[in-house]
Design a protein around this motif. Structure first.
Motif, PDB file in Angstrom:
ATOM      1  N   GLU A 114       0.839  -1.208   0.000  1.00 35.02           N
ATOM      2  CA  GLU A 114       0.000   0.000   0.000  1.00 35.02           C
ATOM      3  C   GLU A 114       0.870   1.252   0.000  1.00 35.02           C
ATOM      4  OE1 GLU A 114      -3.592   2.080   0.021  1.00 35.02           O
ATOM      5  OE2 GLU A 114      -3.250  -0.083  -0.186  1.00 35.02           O
ATOM      6  N   ASP A 115       0.601   2.164  -0.962  1.00 31.26           N
ATOM      7  CA  ASP A 115       1.432   3.368  -1.102  1.00 31.26           C
ATOM      8  C   ASP A 115       1.484   4.201   0.178  1.00 31.26           C
ATOM      9  OD1 ASP A 115       2.152   2.812  -3.700  1.00 31.26           O
ATOM     10  OD2 ASP A 115       0.506   3.950  -4.595  1.00 31.26           O
ATOM     11  N   GLY A 117       1.099   3.149   3.173  1.00 30.47           N
ATOM     12  CA  GLY A 117       1.407   2.332   4.329  1.00 30.47           C
ATOM     13  C   GLY A 117       0.154   1.744   4.945  1.00 30.47           C
ATOM     14  N   SER A 138       5.352   1.473   6.895  1.00 24.95           N
ATOM     15  CA  SER A 138       5.502   2.184   5.620  1.00 24.95           C
ATOM     16  C   SER A 138       5.479   1.199   4.457  1.00 24.95           C
ATOM     17  CB  SER A 138       6.829   2.953   5.600  1.00 24.95           C
ATOM     18  OG  SER A 138       6.882   3.905   6.630  1.00 24.95           O
ATOM     19  N   LYS A 139       5.225   1.736   3.271  1.00 29.70           N
ATOM     20  CA  LYS A 139       5.274   0.900   2.080  1.00 29.70           C
ATOM     21  C   LYS A 139       6.664   0.280   1.941  1.00 29.70           C
ATOM     22  CE  LYS A 139       4.815   0.905  -2.940  1.00 29.70           C
ATOM     23  NZ  LYS A 139       4.557   1.696  -4.174  1.00 29.70           N
ATOM     24  N   TYR A 180      11.517  -5.109  -0.651  1.00 27.58           N
ATOM     25  CA  TYR A 180      10.942  -5.093   0.697  1.00 27.58           C
ATOM     26  C   TYR A 180      12.040  -5.339   1.733  1.00 27.58           C
ATOM     27  CZ  TYR A 180       6.587  -5.583  -1.897  1.00 27.58           C
ATOM     28  OH  TYR A 180       5.542  -5.389  -2.770  1.00 27.58           O
TER      29      TYR A 180
END
Length: 225
Positions: A114-115, A117, A138-139, A180
């Protein structure tokens, strides 16, 4: 010297070796007495070594118990993490939950896609539930999935814990862990003074950001990583 006296002295001399042998045998018998206790001494390390699997099992059980408490789920068999649900069973607004405390070789990992977060929650939103935010991820944050909340066969919520990417062996040389990894975490509800760290193979302790998130905010990794 007459012959009877000579024979008597020779008999006494001949008896000396036999007496020495008897004394040696007696001494050997006395020295062997402590040796009979040596098997008892030898079993002490064996007893200590057999305690190791019990300790490891206790550690695993402790991890499951901690996860059940943190996630707020209820299980029909808490010792095995079986028959677990989250939500309001009485109203029918609940989810069947599969728990997996370990984040090791067989761990199930994901990343926040998710952009903006995502907030992690202390409980699954359901009828009459009161949920609070435990952290904001955060993303791009790497997470280990420890719980899957399903409605029927569809996963709708995941219980996740944000762990340091450097502690995950599968991250080494993995392109996924370039996308990630460790990202800013804010608003975390602290649970002690220790930073998030490895407490045992696949198990983490300390201030690890964790909680429930919606399934659609995660990019799940197939086959764990």
């Amino acid at each position: 010297m007459d012959m009877p006296l000579l024979r008597s002295r020779m008999a006494r001399i001949a008896a000396v070796p036999g007496l020495l042998l008897a004394l040696a045998a007696c001494a050997a018998g006395e020295s062997s007495s402590p040796a009979t206790s040596s098997p008892t001494i030898a079993t002490a390390p064996a007893t200590a070594s057999t305690a190791a699997p019990v300790s490891a099992s206790a550690s695993a059980d402790s991890g499951l118990a901690a996860l059940i408490q943190a996630s707020g789920v209820k299980c029909s068999d808490a010792s095995k993490g079986a028959g677990c649900t989250a939500g309001d069973v009485d109203s029918g607004d609940f989810y069947d939950v599969e728990l997996s405390p370990a984040c090791g070789e067989q761990g199930f990992f994901a990343g926040v896609a998710e952009d903006k977060g995502v907030d992690t929650l202390d409980a699954v939103p359901s009828t009459g539930s009161r949920v609070s935010t435990t952290a904001r991820l955060s993303k791009g944050q790497l997470v280990c999935v420890q719980g899957i909340g399903r409605a029927g066969q569809n996963p709708l919520f995941y219980y996740v814990v944000a762990i340091p990417a450097a502690t995950v062996d599968k991250c080494k040389g993995s392109a996924l862990c370039e996308t990630y990894g460790d990202r800013p975490i804010s608003g975390m509800k602290e649970m002690g003074s220790e930073a998030c760290h490895v407490a045992g193979p696949g198990h983490y302790a300390g201030n690890c950001a964790q909680g429930w998130v919606s399934a659609d905010v995660l990019d799940l990794f197939s086959d764990g990583m």
